[in-house]
Design a protein around this motif. Structure first.
Motif, PDB file in Angstrom:
ATOM      1  N   ASP A  71      63.346  74.627  32.036  1.00 25.70           N
ATOM      2  CA  ASP A  71      64.495  74.301  31.194  1.00 25.70           C
ATOM      3  C   ASP A  71      64.932  72.841  31.337  1.00 25.70           C
ATOM      4  N   ASN A  72      65.784  72.408  30.395  1.00 20.77           N
ATOM      5  CA  ASN A  72      66.425  71.080  30.433  1.00 20.77           C
ATOM      6  C   ASN A  72      65.422  69.933  30.379  1.00 20.77           C
ATOM      7  N   GLN A  73      64.417  70.076  29.551  1.00 19.12           N
ATOM      8  CA  GLN A  73      63.407  69.028  29.373  1.00 19.12           C
ATOM      9  C   GLN A  73      63.563  68.436  27.972  1.00 19.12           C
ATOM     10  N   THR A  74      64.213  67.281  27.880  1.00 17.90           N
ATOM     11  CA  THR A  74      64.486  66.678  26.576  1.00 17.90           C
ATOM     12  C   THR A  74      63.398  65.701  26.169  1.00 17.90           C
ATOM     13  N   ARG A  75      63.249  65.536  24.873  1.00 14.85           N
ATOM     14  CA  ARG A  75      62.329  64.543  24.312  1.00 14.85           C
ATOM     15  C   ARG A  75      63.004  63.929  23.087  1.00 14.85           C
ATOM     16  N   GLY A 119      64.515  70.986  25.116  1.00 18.36           N
ATOM     17  CA  GLY A 119      63.332  71.828  25.050  1.00 18.36           C
ATOM     18  C   GLY A 119      62.896  72.316  26.417  1.00 18.36           C
ATOM     19  N   TYR A 120      61.667  72.768  26.468  1.00 16.70           N
ATOM     20  CA  TYR A 120      61.091  73.332  27.693  1.00 16.70           C
ATOM     21  C   TYR A 120      59.701  72.737  27.930  1.00 16.70           C
ATOM     22  N   ARG A 121      59.297  72.762  29.182  1.00 20.33           N
ATOM     23  CA  ARG A 121      57.892  72.536  29.496  1.00 20.33           C
ATOM     24  C   ARG A 121      57.259  73.900  29.745  1.00 20.33           C
ATOM     25  N   ILE A 122      56.079  74.109  29.162  1.00 17.01           N
ATOM     26  CA  ILE A 122      55.403  75.404  29.238  1.00 17.01           C
ATOM     27  C   ILE A 122      54.477  75.408  30.445  1.00 17.01           C
ATOM     28  N   ILE A 123      54.741  76.303  31.384  1.00 20.25           N
ATOM     29  CA  ILE A 123      53.931  76.442  32.598  1.00 20.25           C
ATOM     30  C   ILE A 123      53.185  77.767  32.519  1.00 20.25           C
ATOM     31  N   THR A 124      51.863  77.699  32.384  1.00 21.05           N
ATOM     32  CA  THR A 124      51.049  78.894  32.171  1.00 21.05           C
ATOM     33  C   THR A 124      49.979  79.012  33.248  1.00 21.05           C
ATOM     34  N   PRO A 125      49.824  80.181  33.884  1.00 19.02           N
ATOM     35  CA  PRO A 125      48.727  80.359  34.839  1.00 19.02           C
ATOM     36  C   PRO A 125      47.378  80.399  34.120  1.00 19.02           C
ATOM     37  N   LEU A 126      46.400  79.709  34.680  1.00 27.36           N
ATOM     38  CA  LEU A 126      45.022  79.774  34.201  1.00 27.36           C
ATOM     39  C   LEU A 126      44.222  80.562  35.221  1.00 27.36           C
TER      40      LEU A 126
END
Length: 242
Positions: free
Chosen positions: A87-91, A96-103
């Motif tokens: 959360d709290n990721q502005t551009r 907005g958000y940064r998407i953190i996905t497990p690979l």
């Protein structure tokens, strides 16, 4: 104290103020120099890591101290069912958000968290963006990092009902990793623009600014000493008349 035609006779309060502030100002100057040296070492480590060959994460996950800031690649499938939204990721002023996905790594029971980039937040806070990703096998290239920096960590990293994707306030690997059904190392594989940054997230400015601050503190210490000597020094004749 007599020095040529001058008499140095310090007062009690100027002396107390000077012996209190002078060591503090000098200590602050040396602290800034130490900070500059730390930044120089950090930059040197980052440059050394950038010049090293890319790590193949399918061959083994490196320890954090050996892998951070190294280029890396991994082959596997995204786990779309277990994703985090930082959360709290502005551009450009847009929240907005940064998407953190497990690979899920091919040929391994482990996974690596991938920073897939930024997505704008929906108009309503109760809504979450659609971050679904297909589970096809792919090779992801990026740089290993410890994630975006956090100024103050207020409260827990995660608040919610346990549903996915999970909105998190900051990256706390100790808190987040146990919620995943596989082994995950405490770092991110950062892709795209995030992987190309020349400096770690924790570095707001380089060593030159710290050296500049050190000069300012030492200059203040020098000015204090000069003022102290000046206000407590008189010509002998003037001192006798006073």
């Amino acid at each position: 104290m007599h020095v040529g035609p001058f008499v140095f006779r310090p007062g009690r309060w100027p002396t107390l103020v000077t012996i209190t502030l002078l060591p503090l100002l000098i200590a602050l100057g040396f602290w800034q120099i130490d900070r500059a040296h730390q930044k120089e070492a950090l930059i040197a480590d980052r440059e050394s890591a950038a010049a090293a060959p890319a790590l193949q994460l399918n061959a083994g996950l490196p320890r954090p101290e050996a892998g951070l800031h190294r280029l890396a690649r991994a082959t596997g499938r995204y786990d779309s069912e277990h994703q985090f939204l930082l959360d709290n990721q502005t551009r450009d002023g847009v929240p907005g958000y940064r998407i953190i996905t497990p690979l899920r790594l091919e040929g391994s029971d482990a996974a690596v968290l991938v920073d897939r980039g930024w997505v704008a937040a929906p108009p309503r806070r109760s809504q979450l963006p659609d971050v679904t990703v297909d589970a096809t096998t792919r090779t992801v290239h990026g740089r290993l990092g410890d994630g975006p920096s956090v100024g103050l960590r207020l409260g827990d990293a995660y608040h919610g009902d346990g549903s996915w994707p999970r909105r998190i306030q900051y990256l706390d690997f100790d808190a987040l990793v146990p919620s995943l059904p596989y082994t995950v190392p405490p770092y991110l594989l950062r892709t795209g623009a995030a992987a190309k940054k020349a400096r770690p997230e924790t570095m707001r400015f380089g060593p030159r600014r710290h050296y500049g601050y050190a000069v300012q503190w030492f200059a203040l210490a020098t000015a204090l000493l000069v003022i102290y000597i000046g206000v407590n020094t008189r010509l002998k004749g003037r001192h006798e008349r006073d």
